[in-house]
Design a protein around this motif. Structure first.
Motif, PDB file in Angstrom:
ATOM      1  N   ARG A 149      26.476  50.851  47.364  1.00 30.99           N
ATOM      2  CA  ARG A 149      27.356  51.422  46.342  1.00 30.99           C
ATOM      3  C   ARG A 149      26.676  51.575  44.988  1.00 30.99           C
ATOM      4  O   ARG A 149      27.153  52.309  44.133  1.00 30.99           O
ATOM      5  CB  ARG A 149      28.603  50.559  46.185  1.00 30.99           C
ATOM      6  CG  ARG A 149      29.538  50.591  47.363  1.00 30.99           C
ATOM      7  CD  ARG A 149      30.098  51.997  47.554  1.00 30.99           C
ATOM      8  NE  ARG A 149      31.077  52.056  48.592  1.00 30.99           N
ATOM      9  CZ  ARG A 149      32.388  51.950  48.398  1.00 30.99           C
ATOM     10  NH1 ARG A 149      32.871  51.765  47.203  1.00 30.99           N
ATOM     11  NH2 ARG A 149      33.201  52.029  49.425  1.00 30.99           N
ATOM     12  N   GLY A 150      25.598  50.840  44.764  1.00 29.14           N
ATOM     13  CA  GLY A 150      24.857  50.988  43.512  1.00 29.14           C
ATOM     14  C   GLY A 150      25.670  50.590  42.289  1.00 29.14           C
ATOM     15  O   GLY A 150      26.465  49.651  42.327  1.00 29.14           O
ATOM     16  N   THR A 151      25.496  51.348  41.203  1.00 26.54           N
ATOM     17  CA  THR A 151      26.126  50.977  39.935  1.00 26.54           C
ATOM     18  C   THR A 151      27.634  51.168  39.932  1.00 26.54           C
ATOM     19  O   THR A 151      28.322  50.541  39.135  1.00 26.54           O
ATOM     20  CB  THR A 151      25.540  51.792  38.770  1.00 26.54           C
ATOM     21  OG1 THR A 151      25.689  53.180  39.066  1.00 26.54           O
ATOM     22  CG2 THR A 151      24.074  51.461  38.552  1.00 26.54           C
ATOM     23  N   ARG A 152      28.166  52.002  40.823  1.00 30.54           N
ATOM     24  CA  ARG A 152      29.632  52.166  40.854  1.00 30.54           C
ATOM     25  C   ARG A 152      30.311  50.965  41.477  1.00 30.54           C
ATOM     26  O   ARG A 152      31.494  50.735  41.275  1.00 30.54           O
ATOM     27  CB  ARG A 152      30.047  53.450  41.554  1.00 30.54           C
ATOM     28  CG  ARG A 152      29.712  53.496  43.006  1.00 30.54           C
ATOM     29  CD  ARG A 152      30.016  54.876  43.597  1.00 30.54           C
ATOM     30  NE  ARG A 152      29.441  54.959  44.913  1.00 30.54           N
ATOM     31  CZ  ARG A 152      30.141  55.096  46.007  1.00 30.54           C
ATOM     32  NH1 ARG A 152      31.448  55.196  45.943  1.00 30.54           N
ATOM     33  NH2 ARG A 152      29.547  55.157  47.168  1.00 30.54           N
ATOM     34  N   GLY A 153      29.582  50.154  42.265  1.00 28.29           N
ATOM     35  CA  GLY A 153      30.123  48.927  42.819  1.00 28.29           C
ATOM     36  C   GLY A 153      31.189  49.160  43.874  1.00 28.29           C
ATOM     37  O   GLY A 153      31.361  50.260  44.387  1.00 28.29           O
ATOM     38  N   PHE A 154      31.912  48.098  44.197  1.00 28.31           N
ATOM     39  CA  PHE A 154      32.967  48.163  45.202  1.00 28.31           C
ATOM     40  C   PHE A 154      34.087  47.208  44.818  1.00 28.31           C
ATOM     41  O   PHE A 154      33.874  46.228  44.120  1.00 28.31           O
ATOM     42  CB  PHE A 154      32.434  47.819  46.603  1.00 28.31           C
ATOM     43  CG  PHE A 154      31.938  46.408  46.734  1.00 28.31           C
ATOM     44  CD1 PHE A 154      32.781  45.398  47.187  1.00 28.31           C
ATOM     45  CD2 PHE A 154      30.637  46.068  46.398  1.00 28.31           C
ATOM     46  CE1 PHE A 154      32.337  44.088  47.303  1.00 28.31           C
ATOM     47  CE2 PHE A 154      30.182  44.770  46.512  1.00 28.31           C
ATOM     48  CZ  PHE A 154      31.025  43.765  46.967  1.00 28.31           C
ATOM     49  N   THR A 155      35.296  47.520  45.276  1.00 31.71           N
ATOM     50  CA  THR A 155      36.452  46.661  45.012  1.00 31.71           C
ATOM     51  C   THR A 155      36.639  45.691  46.184  1.00 31.71           C
ATOM     52  O   THR A 155      36.013  45.840  47.240  1.00 31.71           O
ATOM     53  CB  THR A 155      37.738  47.498  44.847  1.00 31.71           C
ATOM     54  OG1 THR A 155      38.036  48.121  46.099  1.00 31.71           O
ATOM     55  CG2 THR A 155      37.593  48.535  43.742  1.00 31.71           C
ATOM     56  N   PHE A 156      37.506  44.744  45.984  1.00 29.18           N
ATOM     57  CA  PHE A 156      37.834  43.788  47.040  1.00 29.18           C
ATOM     58  C   PHE A 156      38.370  44.534  48.266  1.00 29.18           C
ATOM     59  O   PHE A 156      37.975  44.260  49.399  1.00 29.18           O
ATOM     60  CB  PHE A 156      38.870  42.781  46.520  1.00 29.18           C
ATOM     61  CG  PHE A 156      39.300  41.767  47.536  1.00 29.18           C
ATOM     62  CD1 PHE A 156      38.487  40.692  47.845  1.00 29.18           C
ATOM     63  CD2 PHE A 156      40.513  41.890  48.187  1.00 29.18           C
ATOM     64  CE1 PHE A 156      38.875  39.746  48.791  1.00 29.18           C
ATOM     65  CE2 PHE A 156      40.915  40.956  49.127  1.00 29.18           C
ATOM     66  CZ  PHE A 156      40.089  39.887  49.429  1.00 29.18           C
ATOM     67  N   ASN A 157      39.249  45.503  48.037  1.00 29.28           N
ATOM     68  CA  ASN A 157      39.806  46.280  49.147  1.00 29.28           C
ATOM     69  C   ASN A 157      38.722  47.062  49.885  1.00 29.28           C
ATOM     70  O   ASN A 157      38.770  47.197  51.108  1.00 29.28           O
ATOM     71  CB  ASN A 157      40.901  47.230  48.646  1.00 29.28           C
ATOM     72  CG  ASN A 157      42.149  46.502  48.233  1.00 29.28           C
ATOM     73  OD1 ASN A 157      42.323  45.328  48.539  1.00 29.28           O
ATOM     74  ND2 ASN A 157      43.027  47.186  47.527  1.00 29.28           N
ATOM     75  N   LEU A 190      25.977  38.695  42.695  1.00 33.28           N
ATOM     76  CA  LEU A 190      26.941  39.753  42.380  1.00 33.28           C
ATOM     77  C   LEU A 190      27.461  39.527  40.981  1.00 33.28           C
ATOM     78  O   LEU A 190      27.638  38.387  40.551  1.00 33.28           O
ATOM     79  CB  LEU A 190      28.136  39.719  43.336  1.00 33.28           C
ATOM     80  CG  LEU A 190      27.996  40.281  44.728  1.00 33.28           C
ATOM     81  CD1 LEU A 190      29.308  40.146  45.482  1.00 33.28           C
ATOM     82  CD2 LEU A 190      27.547  41.722  44.725  1.00 33.28           C
ATOM     83  N   HIS A 191      27.716  40.624  40.289  1.00 26.26           N
ATOM     84  CA  HIS A 191      28.402  40.565  39.007  1.00 26.26           C
ATOM     85  C   HIS A 191      29.745  41.239  39.169  1.00 26.26           C
ATOM     86  O   HIS A 191      29.913  42.129  39.997  1.00 26.26           O
ATOM     87  CB  HIS A 191      27.606  41.276  37.924  1.00 26.26           C
ATOM     88  CG  HIS A 191      26.434  40.485  37.454  1.00 26.26           C
ATOM     89  ND1 HIS A 191      25.497  41.000  36.605  1.00 26.26           N
ATOM     90  CD2 HIS A 191      26.030  39.217  37.713  1.00 26.26           C
ATOM     91  CE1 HIS A 191      24.577  40.081  36.352  1.00 26.26           C
ATOM     92  NE2 HIS A 191      24.881  38.997  37.010  1.00 26.26           N
ATOM     93  N   VAL A 192      30.693  40.821  38.353  1.00 26.67           N
ATOM     94  CA  VAL A 192      32.029  41.416  38.398  1.00 26.67           C
ATOM     95  C   VAL A 192      32.277  42.110  37.067  1.00 26.67           C
ATOM     96  O   VAL A 192      31.932  41.583  36.002  1.00 26.67           O
ATOM     97  CB  VAL A 192      33.112  40.360  38.721  1.00 26.67           C
ATOM     98  CG1 VAL A 192      33.192  39.298  37.659  1.00 26.67           C
ATOM     99  CG2 VAL A 192      34.450  41.016  38.949  1.00 26.67           C
ATOM    100  N   ILE A 193      32.820  43.334  37.143  1.00 30.92           N
ATOM    101  CA  ILE A 193      33.152  44.118  35.953  1.00 30.92           C
ATOM    102  C   ILE A 193      34.510  44.762  36.188  1.00 30.92           C
ATOM    103  O   ILE A 193      35.070  44.669  37.286  1.00 30.92           O
ATOM    104  CB  ILE A 193      32.091  45.207  35.663  1.00 30.92           C
ATOM    105  CG1 ILE A 193      32.017  46.192  36.839  1.00 30.92           C
ATOM    106  CG2 ILE A 193      30.738  44.601  35.357  1.00 30.92           C
ATOM    107  CD1 ILE A 193      31.256  47.463  36.521  1.00 30.92           C
ATOM    108  N   GLU A 239      39.483  52.315  35.194  1.00 32.04           N
ATOM    109  CA  GLU A 239      40.894  52.212  35.567  1.00 32.04           C
ATOM    110  C   GLU A 239      41.393  50.773  35.551  1.00 32.04           C
ATOM    111  O   GLU A 239      42.521  50.489  35.915  1.00 32.04           O
ATOM    112  CB  GLU A 239      41.112  52.840  36.949  1.00 32.04           C
ATOM    113  CG  GLU A 239      40.802  54.318  36.964  1.00 32.04           C
ATOM    114  CD  GLU A 239      40.825  54.918  38.350  1.00 32.04           C
ATOM    115  OE1 GLU A 239      41.144  54.194  39.329  1.00 32.04           O
ATOM    116  OE2 GLU A 239      40.523  56.102  38.468  1.00 32.04           O
ATOM    117  N   GLY A 240      40.524  49.828  35.186  1.00 32.56           N
ATOM    118  CA  GLY A 240      40.905  48.430  35.079  1.00 32.56           C
ATOM    119  C   GLY A 240      40.760  47.635  36.368  1.00 32.56           C
ATOM    120  O   GLY A 240      41.113  46.461  36.408  1.00 32.56           O
TER     121      GLY A 240
END
Length: 150
Positions: free
Chosen positions: A101-109, A135-138, A142-143
């Motif tokens: 996913r790279g810089t866009r990351g991924f959500t828990f879902n 992992l970092h979290v941001i 959209e929050g």
């Protein structure tokens, strides 16, 4: 579905023998089946509609099939993904997802849906990877909470 083994994105590894069996119909004008089998959809369609480029491409493929199968099997395993002999852990699967996913990351879902593990297994793995600074979290625009590689 809570298995720790993650299948390759393209499915099971391919066999040279099966690829050659799928090449045999080329002799009857139904060419390209072996190319579909090894993930070469574009050239598979071309072979199918042109009779293997008037049989010339089919004859050349007799020599190329082993490399086509090796190439498919290599690309079916993402970088850093273990082979069938070493099952991937959930944490490794999460890190592969983060890398993909790279810089866009991924959500828990995203992790639950893509990895096929239950939420109660994914949450502690995410927390452990964050504690280890893997992992970092941001928050995205959209929050939403988004996980990604540091």
């Amino acid at each position: 579905m809570a298995s720790t083994q993650n299948q390759a994105p393209h499915g099971e590894p391919r066999s040279v023998g099966v690829a050659y069996l799928l090449w045999v119909p080329s002799l009857l004008g139904v060419a390209g089946l072996h190319r579909f089998y090894t993930g070469r959809w574009g050239s598979g369609l071309l072979w199918l509609f042109t009779g293997g480029l008037c049989y010339v491409g089919s004859v050349v493929d007799l020599f190329l099939i082993p490399e086509q199968v090796r190439s498919f099997n290599r690309s079916a395993l993402e970088p850093g993904q273990p082979s069938d002999h070493e099952p991937m852990t959930l944490s490794q699967s999460i890190l592969v997802l983060a890398r993909r996913r790279g810089t866009r990351g991924f959500t828990f879902n995203d992790a639950v849906l893509e990895l096929g593990h239950p939420p109660e297994a994914i949450r502690p793995a995410l927390e452990s990877l964050m504690q280890e600074d893997c992992l970092h979290v941001i928050n995205d625009l959209e929050g939403r909470i988004v996980y990604r590689e540091p």
